[in-house]
Design a protein around this motif. Structure first.
Motif, mmCIF file in Angstrom:
data_model
loop_
_atom_site.group_PDB
_atom_site.id
_atom_site.type_symbol
_atom_site.label_atom_id
_atom_site.label_comp_id
_atom_site.label_asym_id
_atom_site.label_seq_id
_atom_site.Cartn_x
_atom_site.Cartn_y
_atom_site.Cartn_z
ATOM 1 N N VAL A 251 0.842 -1.197 0.000
ATOM 2 C CA VAL A 251 0.000 0.000 0.000
ATOM 3 C C VAL A 251 0.878 1.249 0.000
ATOM 4 O O VAL A 251 1.877 1.320 0.729
ATOM 5 C CB VAL A 251 -0.928 -0.006 1.233
ATOM 6 N N HIS A 252 0.491 2.231 -0.816
ATOM 7 C CA HIS A 252 1.206 3.514 -0.884
ATOM 8 C C HIS A 252 0.185 4.658 -0.826
ATOM 9 O O HIS A 252 -0.882 4.572 -1.428
ATOM 10 C CB HIS A 252 1.997 3.650 -2.189
ATOM 11 N N ILE A 253 0.545 5.737 -0.118
ATOM 12 C CA ILE A 253 -0.265 6.953 -0.098
ATOM 13 C C ILE A 253 0.592 8.100 -0.621
ATOM 14 O O ILE A 253 1.624 8.430 -0.031
ATOM 15 C CB ILE A 253 -0.772 7.305 1.316
ATOM 16 N N LEU A 254 0.167 8.706 -1.719
ATOM 17 C CA LEU A 254 0.923 9.819 -2.296
ATOM 18 C C LEU A 254 0.880 11.038 -1.375
ATOM 19 O O LEU A 254 -0.065 11.207 -0.606
ATOM 20 C CB LEU A 254 0.331 10.209 -3.649
ATOM 21 N N PRO A 255 1.877 11.910 -1.475
ATOM 22 C CA PRO A 255 1.797 13.185 -0.748
ATOM 23 C C PRO A 255 0.647 14.037 -1.300
ATOM 24 O O PRO A 255 0.247 13.887 -2.460
ATOM 25 C CB PRO A 255 3.151 13.845 -1.046
ATOM 26 N N HIS A 256 0.133 14.921 -0.466
ATOM 27 C CA HIS A 256 -0.890 15.862 -0.924
ATOM 28 C C HIS A 256 -0.293 16.770 -2.006
ATOM 29 O O HIS A 256 0.904 17.062 -2.011
ATOM 30 C CB HIS A 256 -1.396 16.700 0.256
ATOM 31 N N GLU A 257 -1.144 17.224 -2.937
ATOM 32 C CA GLU A 257 -0.666 18.057 -4.058
ATOM 33 C C GLU A 257 0.130 19.276 -3.596
ATOM 34 O O GLU A 257 1.056 19.720 -4.268
ATOM 35 C CB GLU A 257 -1.838 18.542 -4.926
ATOM 36 N N SER A 258 -0.239 19.816 -2.444
ATOM 37 C CA SER A 258 0.434 21.021 -1.945
ATOM 38 C C SER A 258 1.905 20.770 -1.641
ATOM 39 O O SER A 258 2.694 21.716 -1.556
ATOM 40 C CB SER A 258 -0.272 21.533 -0.688
ATOM 41 N N HIS A 420 -14.482 27.968 -10.675
ATOM 42 C CA HIS A 420 -13.151 28.275 -11.202
ATOM 43 C C HIS A 420 -12.073 27.795 -10.232
ATOM 44 O O HIS A 420 -11.061 27.201 -10.637
ATOM 45 C CB HIS A 420 -13.022 29.777 -11.437
ATOM 46 N N ILE A 421 -12.289 28.025 -8.933
ATOM 47 C CA ILE A 421 -11.323 27.571 -7.924
ATOM 48 C C ILE A 421 -11.199 26.052 -7.960
ATOM 49 O O ILE A 421 -10.095 25.500 -7.919
ATOM 50 C CB ILE A 421 -11.753 28.049 -6.518
ATOM 51 N N TYR A 422 -12.335 25.363 -8.062
ATOM 52 C CA TYR A 422 -12.310 23.897 -8.095
ATOM 53 C C TYR A 422 -11.529 23.398 -9.305
ATOM 54 O O TYR A 422 -10.687 22.496 -9.197
ATOM 55 C CB TYR A 422 -13.733 23.346 -8.144
ATOM 56 N N GLU A 423 -11.781 24.013 -10.475
ATOM 57 C CA GLU A 423 -11.102 23.579 -11.702
ATOM 58 C C GLU A 423 -9.598 23.785 -11.585
ATOM 59 O O GLU A 423 -8.803 22.912 -11.945
ATOM 60 C CB GLU A 423 -11.667 24.352 -12.899
ATOM 61 N N LYS A 424 -9.180 24.922 -11.045
ATOM 62 C CA LYS A 424 -7.753 25.207 -10.922
ATOM 63 C C LYS A 424 -7.101 24.367 -9.822
ATOM 64 O O LYS A 424 -5.961 23.926 -9.966
ATOM 65 C CB LYS A 424 -7.520 26.702 -10.649
ATOM 66 N N MET A 425 -7.800 24.118 -8.734
ATOM 67 C CA MET A 425 -7.268 23.249 -7.689
ATOM 68 C C MET A 425 -7.111 21.817 -8.192
ATOM 69 O O MET A 425 -6.232 21.083 -7.759
ATOM 70 C CB MET A 425 -8.192 23.267 -6.469
ATOM 71 N N SER A 426 -7.982 21.431 -9.139
ATOM 72 C CA SER A 426 -7.909 20.073 -9.689
ATOM 73 C C SER A 426 -6.793 19.926 -10.701
ATOM 74 O O SER A 426 -6.160 18.875 -10.796
ATOM 75 C CB SER A 426 -9.244 19.694 -10.345
ATOM 76 N N SER A 427 -6.555 20.996 -11.473
ATOM 77 C CA SER A 427 -5.605 20.868 -12.579
ATOM 78 C C SER A 427 -4.253 21.513 -12.308
ATOM 79 O O SER A 427 -3.210 20.970 -12.691
ATOM 80 C CB SER A 427 -6.204 21.480 -13.859
ATOM 81 N N GLU A 428 -4.228 22.677 -11.629
ATOM 82 C CA GLU A 428 -2.969 23.403 -11.439
ATOM 83 C C GLU A 428 -2.895 23.996 -10.029
ATOM 84 O O GLU A 428 -2.749 25.211 -9.865
ATOM 85 C CB GLU A 428 -2.840 24.523 -12.476
ATOM 86 N N PRO A 429 -2.961 23.179 -8.991
ATOM 87 C CA PRO A 429 -3.018 23.735 -7.624
ATOM 88 C C PRO A 429 -1.792 24.544 -7.246
ATOM 89 O O PRO A 429 -1.890 25.499 -6.473
ATOM 90 C CB PRO A 429 -3.147 22.475 -6.751
ATOM 91 N N ASN A 430 -0.618 24.192 -7.780
ATOM 92 C CA ASN A 430 0.607 24.901 -7.397
ATOM 93 C C ASN A 430 0.706 26.297 -8.011
ATOM 94 O O ASN A 430 1.570 27.080 -7.629
ATOM 95 C CB ASN A 430 1.838 24.078 -7.792
ATOM 96 N N LYS A 431 -0.155 26.591 -8.974
ATOM 97 C CA LYS A 431 -0.130 27.929 -9.578
ATOM 98 C C LYS A 431 -0.903 28.950 -8.746
ATOM 99 O O LYS A 431 -0.745 30.147 -8.925
ATOM 100 C CB LYS A 431 -0.707 27.871 -10.998
ATOM 101 N N ILE A 432 -1.751 28.460 -7.871
ATOM 102 C CA ILE A 432 -2.566 29.370 -7.069
ATOM 103 C C ILE A 432 -1.697 29.993 -5.969
ATOM 104 O O ILE A 432 -1.047 29.292 -5.202
ATOM 105 C CB ILE A 432 -3.762 28.621 -6.440
#
Length: 452
Positions: A251-258, A420-432
């Motif tokens: 089992v593996h758990i990836l780090p959070h996107e942040s 818009h926030i949801y779409e960007k958090m889903s696709s490009e969270p590090n740009k916010i």
């Protein structure tokens, strides 16, 4: 006595069936790479370029190579019995992968090979010749012809090694040179991403194989991000099966996107792809076969998107797992599904915990209140009335100003660009980036109003 009638396939028709077996460019080339890995190669070179104004592909290795008899037999369709017991590191199965993969993409397949005790040998399948003669006529090259092929494609084999050459590649027909080179560059980039994932285990450790694409060394990509901050290792299981060998589950758990870099997110295909790629990662003899999906064991979910379960399967179980000729799909036996269903609860629970924890952190905010109404099953985001700065401002206003400001706050809350926030958090969270916002322009505008 019954009559026995020979109904061998018509070569001209048969070749058209074989060429449509379902490979794409990446999976076809990977089947050739499988042979290089099995041959104990230390270096594998993949080159895509324009030769004599036509696209050509060369896959070269420094594995143990072949003598003349072995080369001729390897060019035979179905040269091995799939029920034969294979070595633990033998990535082949049906003895047809190299030919089927090649015929799916190219009209001309040439193999040049040399082992320590033989000279360089070469042979070619030319499908135009097969159709013309309506017979499986293999071209065995002379020593002089082999030298010419090595010179044409810049092939130098050391003590041992093999080169596979594709010519007359269907998908590249009819393009001018400049456009063809651009398309080859795009396909090469896609292939590199595919290989660095599906063969990543062979690029790690003391016996790592070096992969080169147009002479540039390829770095592997670990789909579990085990060396990244925030990675969590879950439980593992290992159990033997009746037909021999053991299945290992991890089992593996990836780090959070942040906690991921932009390069990590790009390698994972973006935040949307992280969600789509949750699930089982099935390896056959360390070669990735399936990357993601829960096989009906559970459903994809946003909260569970960090969960991954690694499944390691030996080649001895190919028949039980119904491994196909492309080695790109399989069927998980029922008894394994039962164990997996028990195991996957853990990574999904951990992934959900990671997101819910972050949710609680973001709710502990002095400026916003998250109002979760259980009775009406609704959630709203409201400006916090308990904010110290807000209270300090409100006491300086008269009733009319206070009413106007509250009306403004109401509209401000209603018009949060949630989609818009949801779409960007889903696709490009590090740009916010909410830390470097400047209101200097707004302040200047107010100053002009005050001076009127």
């Amino acid at each position: 006595m019954p009559e026995h009638i020979d109904l061998s396939p018509n070569p001209k028709s048969h070749i058209k069936t074989l060429s449509r077996i379902g490979y794409n460019l990446n999976s076809a080339i990977s089947d050739i790479i499988d042979n290089s890995v099995t041959a104990k190669s230390q270096n594998i070179f993949i080159e895509m370029d324009v030769v004599d104004e036509k696209a050509a592909l060369v896959i070269k290795d420094d594995g143990y190579g072949m003598d003349e008899d072995t080369l001729i037999n390897s060019m035979r369709i179905g040269c091995k019995d799939p029920s034969d017991i294979r070595g633990e590191s033998d990535l082949g199965r049906f003895g047809s992968g190299m030919k089927m993969a090649s015929f799916s993409q190219a009209r001309k397949l040439t193999v040049i090979s040399k082992c320590e005790k033989s000279n360089v040998q070469s042979a070619t399948w030319d499908l135009d010749l097969v159709e013309q003669k309506n017979a499986w006529k293999l071209i065995k090259h002379t020593e002089q012809e082999t030298d010419g092929l090595c010179s044409k494609f810049n092939i130098v084999l050391g003590q041992a090694g093999t080169a596979v050459i594709w010519e007359n590649i269907g998908k590249y027909y009819g393009f001018p040179i400049a456009e063809l080179q651009a398309i080859l560059g795009q396909d090469l980039a896609s292939l590199k991403n595919y290989v660095r994932l599906y063969f990543h285990k062979f690029m790690e450790g003391k016996q790592a194989i070096s992969f080169y694409f147009n002479y540039q060394k390829l770095e592997h990509f670990d789909p579990f991000l085990r060396n990244r901050n925030g990675y969590q290792e879950g439980p593992s299981q290992k159990f033997r099966v009746k037909k021999g060998g053991s299945i290992e589950l991890r089992v593996h758990i990836l780090p959070h996107e942040s906690k991921l870099t932009k390069a990590d997110l790009d390698s994972l295909g973006g935040a949307d792809q992280i969600t789509a790629s949750q699930g089982l990662y099935v390896y056959r003899a360390n070669r990735l076969i399936i990357s993601g999906g829960w096989f009906g064991l559970t459903r994809l979910s946003q909260l569970g998107k960090l969960a991954r379960v690694e499944v390691n399967v030996p080649t001895s179980l190919d028949e039980e797992w119904s491994t196909d000729v492309k080695k790109s799909s399989l069927e998980i036996p029922h008894k394994v599904k039962v164990k997996l269903k028990q195991l996957i609860r853990e990574p999904i629970k951990r992934s959900q915990k990671t997101y819910r924890y972050r949710g609680r952190l973001e709710e502990a905010n002095a400026f916003w209140k998250v109002n979760e109404n259980e009775r009406e099953k609704s959630i709203s985001y409201e400006i916090s009335k308990d904010n110290t700065l807000l209270k300090k401002l409100l006491v300086t206003l008269d009733r009319e100003q206070l009413s106007d400001l509250i009306e403004y706050f109401k509209h401000l809350s209603e018009e949060i660009p949630i989609h818009h926030i949801y779409e960007k958090m889903s696709s490009e969270p590090n740009k916010i980036n909410q830390n470097d916002i400047s209101y200097d322009d707004l302040l200047e505008g107010f100053k002009k109003l005050w001076n009127k």
